[in-house]
Design an enzyme around this catalytic site. Structure first.
Site, PDB file in Angstrom:
ATOM      1  CB  CYS A 270      -0.881   0.019   1.249  1.00 14.57           C
ATOM      2  SG  CYS A 270      -1.933  -1.407   1.360  1.00 14.57           S
TER       3      CYS A 270
ATOM      4  NE  ARG B 189       4.315   1.861  -1.232  1.00 16.45           N
ATOM      5  CZ  ARG B 189       5.199   1.853  -0.209  1.00 16.45           C
ATOM      6  NH1 ARG B 189       6.362   2.424  -0.391  1.00 16.45           N
ATOM      7  NH2 ARG B 189       4.932   1.281   0.918  1.00 16.45           N
TER       8      ARG B 189
ATOM      9  CD1 TRP C  45      -0.641  -6.434  -1.274  1.00 13.37           C
ATOM     10  CD2 TRP C  45      -0.521  -6.044  -3.455  1.00 13.37           C
ATOM     11  NE1 TRP C  45      -0.262  -7.599  -1.871  1.00 13.37           N
ATOM     12  CE2 TRP C  45      -0.172  -7.403  -3.217  1.00 13.37           C
ATOM     13  CE3 TRP C  45      -0.516  -5.590  -4.763  1.00 13.37           C
ATOM     14  CZ2 TRP C  45       0.162  -8.269  -4.232  1.00 13.37           C
ATOM     15  CZ3 TRP C  45      -0.171  -6.462  -5.775  1.00 13.37           C
ATOM     16  CH2 TRP C  45       0.164  -7.790  -5.520  1.00 13.37           C
TER      17      TRP C  45
ATOM     18  CG  ASN D  28       1.789   0.093   3.892  1.00 15.91           C
ATOM     19  OD1 ASN D  28       1.385  -1.027   3.570  1.00 15.91           O
ATOM     20  ND2 ASN D  28       3.026   0.496   3.682  1.00 15.91           N
ATOM     21  N   GLY D  29      -0.191  -1.937   6.069  1.00 16.30           N
ATOM     22  CA  GLY D  29       0.237  -2.952   7.034  1.00 16.30           C
ATOM     23  C   GLY D  29      -0.879  -3.957   7.261  1.00 16.30           C
TER      24      GLY D  29
ATOM     25  CD  GLU E  36      17.565 -12.291 -10.016  1.00 21.17           C
ATOM     26  OE1 GLU E  36      17.112 -12.992  -9.096  1.00 21.17           O
ATOM     27  OE2 GLU E  36      17.019 -11.228 -10.367  1.00 21.17           O
TER      28      GLU E  36
ATOM     29  CE  LYS F 238      14.534  -9.598 -12.111  1.00 23.02           C
ATOM     30  NZ  LYS F 238      14.733 -10.258 -10.923  1.00 23.02           N
TER      31      LYS F 238
ATOM     32  CD  GLU G  66      10.607 -10.617 -10.938  1.00 21.39           C
ATOM     33  OE1 GLU G  66       9.859 -10.165 -10.060  1.00 21.39           O
ATOM     34  OE2 GLU G  66      11.832 -10.611 -10.821  1.00 21.39           O
TER      35      GLU G  66
ATOM     36  CG  HIS H  82      20.388 -37.185 -10.782  1.00 16.46           C
ATOM     37  ND1 HIS H  82      20.906 -38.448 -10.577  1.00 16.46           N
ATOM     38  CD2 HIS H  82      21.451 -36.360 -10.887  1.00 16.46           C
ATOM     39  CE1 HIS H  82      22.223 -38.391 -10.535  1.00 16.46           C
ATOM     40  NE2 HIS H  82      22.586 -37.136 -10.711  1.00 16.46           N
TER      41      HIS H  82
ATOM     42  CE  LYS I  22      11.800  -2.583  -6.575  1.00 17.49           C
ATOM     43  NZ  LYS I  22      12.542  -3.503  -7.474  1.00 17.49           N
TER      44      LYS I  22
HETATM   45  C1  AGP Z   1      12.684  -9.196  -7.523  1.00 15.98           C
HETATM   46  O1  AGP Z   1      12.709  -9.211  -8.955  1.00 15.98           O
HETATM   47  C2  AGP Z   1      11.366  -9.628  -7.011  1.00 15.98           C
HETATM   48  N1  AGP Z   1      10.413  -8.627  -7.369  1.00 15.98           N
HETATM   49  C3  AGP Z   1      11.317 -10.055  -5.553  1.00 15.98           C
HETATM   50  O2  AGP Z   1      11.764 -11.383  -5.550  1.00 15.98           O
HETATM   51  C4  AGP Z   1      12.160  -9.276  -4.519  1.00 15.98           C
HETATM   52  O3  AGP Z   1      13.529  -9.519  -4.758  1.00 15.98           O
HETATM   53  C5  AGP Z   1      11.811  -9.811  -3.124  1.00 15.98           C
HETATM   54  O4  AGP Z   1      10.463  -9.517  -2.876  1.00 15.98           O
HETATM   55  C6  AGP Z   1      12.682  -9.205  -2.003  1.00 15.98           C
HETATM   56  O5  AGP Z   1      12.478  -7.810  -1.956  1.00 15.98           O
HETATM   57  P1  AGP Z   1      13.502  -6.935  -1.099  1.00 15.98           P
HETATM   58  O6  AGP Z   1      14.860  -7.105  -1.728  1.00 15.98           O
HETATM   59  O7  AGP Z   1      12.998  -5.530  -1.190  1.00 15.98           O
HETATM   60  O8  AGP Z   1      13.481  -7.463   0.313  1.00 15.98           O
END
Ligand code: AGP
Length: 609
Positions: A2, A27, A74, A98-99, A480, A484, A487, A503, A604
């Site tokens: 949020c 966000r 959110w 927010n929370g 990684e 990418k 997502e 395996h 984010k």
């Molecule tokens: C990154 O591409 C992702 N959006 C997600 O995995 C992110 O790395 C993860 O939520 C951790 O976020 P942070 O680094 O702000 O703690």
């Protein structure tokens, strides 16, 4: 998660709030709303969906009023809907949150027994009603807030208006971030700096359970027991353009190109004397000495950076390292104590699972070091020591430059700890420090693969399943690279240790399942080649990413993408090889018409469990 903004001053508050919410869209949200002190009293306007829905509701002529609060939601408790959107009002109280209020059902029951009724399914409405219940006792906002807070279990950043206090913003936080921006004859509150940059760069951090009372002329902070707090203002160097796209189609593409600068900004200050030194960060050598083990804890991309950190620290400093997923760690009753160094990695510094893991490690007596990109974030402030990465604002939900600078920080840490432990020869250490200083240029050269990545993406964009394979550091990278792609392009992919394919999983390889093989480690190349040949023997399509001078048999890959520029010390190859992986994912997402910067279902910063 949020986003919160509040304004009080001389401008039309509705316009300021909408502008701030636009800057907070990154966000991730599913509804938005504002509340304003208008000529006809305190009014709320809110709608499910994108900000455009709220703007349609407000109409061409925005409502009058010079004070109000705004929110992008959110959903956590209660589905995305108009009625569940914030702000929530109850009696004299209107607020945004927010929370997560963890004991909202218990409080809701108590309020129902007092004869109150609810219109939404949210935990936030419970807070509004609970606070109004207190406010009706004495109509003293600060006293009512202080009486209400102890009952609230969970996390909150609250922006609050009281109907009979026009022009005054009240704000309080626990676990969720909140700042107060100071302008000229106008002041603001917000979840993060990007919301208020068009109006001010000077801001105060609101600490745990502090109360901010904000009018156009004055910003006051009070401790949880009501004592005035005098705090230095912070100054945001990030101007609005830094958070704008600057000519790129997407923030993500811009941020991929920003990696050389981000790496420079992160590495150089720690190597000003030619050797690695963290004293300016307040991280003494003693803090990085005399521990039995290191436990790295993070989520998502940050955890993938931690995987590289493990490899580097173990191979260079010969210290046992574990990498832990924060959401698992916090419930695993971890074996951690005063002899352990826990390294917490987080771009946002607000990820709920990672913050909880930090608190658990501290409770168990471990030394805690945070690697964080957002200055003053909760994780940064609660860890014993913090090493800031200087990637600047990362707006795209998919992390790129923040990942690279996290990895760079692990190079710095691994080399520094190896120096403290004397595990590397002076020559090797010096060569590594030189290679690290050259990394921004190495990454700049890797960005030249962009046109080739765009072409390769066309070969891959129609697949429905892909594999990323590697060994050692390249396996860490494959994790990684796979994330990418998933997502931002919504294509399914899986990272796999190349030696593990045989395996069982190799049964999934067909001509329709492309494999991206990362082959930057000469010592593992021979084994990698046989894994690639095994894939191709089953009609699998292989794209190899390797160093400029790698010699691969013609039957090892269908396509080869070489990292340009002089041969890179294999130990530092990950920082270059991640670039084509980011670019290929980006180009595939663009080809598939995806919302690259704000992928569906993602936020984010995941500030709730
Ligand atoms: C990154 O591409 C992702 N959006 C997600 O995995 C992110 O790395 C993860 O939520 C951790 O976020 P942070 O680094 O702000 O703690």
């Amino acid at each position: 998660m949020c986003g919160i903004i509040g304004y009080t001053g001389k401008r039309q508050a509705a316009e300021v709030l909408l502008e701030g919410l636009r800057n907070l869209e990154y966000r991730g949200y599913d509804s938005a709303g504002i509340a304003l002190f208008t000529q006809s009293g305190l009014k709320t306007y809110k709608a499910q969906g994108r900000l455009s829905q709220l703007e349609a509701l407000l109409g061409e002529n925005l409502p009058d009023g010079q004070c109000g609060i705004g929110h992008t939601r959110w959903a956590t408790h209660g589905v995305p809907s108009d009625i569940n959107s914030h702000p929530h009002a109850s009696g004299s109280v209107t607020l945004v949150h927010n929370g997560i209020l963890e004991n909202y059902m218990e409080l809701r029951e108590q309020l129902l027994r007092k004869g109150r009724t609810f219109v939404s399914q949210t935990d936030t409405e419970v807070i509004a009603q609970w606070l109004d219940e207190e406010y009706q006792r004495d109509h003293e906002p600060a006293a009512a807030i202080r009486r209400a807070l102890p009952s609230l279990k969970g996390s909150y950043a609250l922006g609050i208006l009281f109907a009979d206090r026009p022009g005054v913003l009240y704000a309080v936080r626990k676990d969720s971030p909140l700042i107060v921006g100071q302008g000229q004859g106008e002041n603001l509150i917000a979840s993060d700096i990007t919301a208020i940059l068009p109006y001010t760069r000077d801001y105060l951090l609101v600490e745990e359970n502090e109360l901010a009372i904000v009018t156009p002329e004055k910003v006051q902070l009070f401790s949880p027991i009501g004592e005035p707090v005098d705090r230095e203002f912070c100054h945001a160097d990030w101007d609005v353009t830094a958070a704008q796209k600057g000519g790129y189609a997407h923030f993500m593409r811009k941020e991929i190109d920003e990696q050389p600068r981000a790496l420079e900004a992160t590495i150089s200050p720690r190597m000003a004397s030619g050797h690695i030194d963290f004293s300016a960060d307040g991280v003494e050598d003693a803090f990085l000495s005399d521990f039995h083990s290191i436990q790295i804890v993070a989520c998502g991309t940050a955890m993938h950076a931690g995987m590289i950190g493990k490899y580097l620290i173990e191979s260079l400093a010969r210290v046992p390292v574990s990498v832990n997923i924060a959401s698992e760690y916090r419930y695993s009753d971890p074996i951690v104590g005063k002899d352990d160094l826990v390294i917490i990695v987080s771009q946002s510094g607000e990820t709920a699972d990672t913050l909880a893991a930090l608190r658990l490690a501290k409770e168990r007596g471990a030394r805690t070091l945070a690697i964080v990109n957002v200055v003053g974030s909760s994780i940064a402030r609660e860890a014993e020591r913090v090493l800031y990465t200087y990637a600047g604002p990362e707006i795209a939900v998919a992390s790129t430059k923040a990942y690279s600078v996290q990895v760079a920080m692990f190079y710095l840490l691994a080399l520094h700890i190896s120096r403290l432990k004397g595990t590397l020869s002076a020559e090797r250490l010096s060569a590594c420090e030189k290679a690290l200083l050259a990394i921004p240029q190495t990454v700049k050269a890797a960005l030249e693969t962009s046109p080739l990545c765009k072409k390769m993406a066309a070969d891959l964009a129609e697949a429905s399943d892909l594999f990323y394979i590697g060994r050692g550091l390249d396996y860490c990278l494959s994790m990684e690279g796979s994330l990418k792609l998933k997502e931002i392009s919504y294509l399914h992919s899986e990272a796999y240790a190349a030696g593990e394919l045989k395996h069982g999983t190799i049964s999934l390889i067909t001509e329709k399942v492309p494999v991206i093989a990362i082959v930057t480690q000469p010592g593992l190349q021979e084994k990698m080649v046989s894994n690639m040949q095994a894939v191709r023997a089953r009609d699998g399509f292989v794209l190899a990413i390797c160093q400029e001078d790698a010699v691969l048999p013609s039957d090892a890959a269908d396509r080869v993408l070489r990292l340009p520029g002089p041969a890179i010390d294999p130990l530092f190859a990950p920082l270059a090889a991640i670039v084509p992986l980011q670019l290929i994912a980006y180009e595939i997402a663009v080809l598939r018409g995806c919302d690259v910067d704000k992928p569906r279902n993602l936020a984010k910063s995941v500030t709730v469990e």
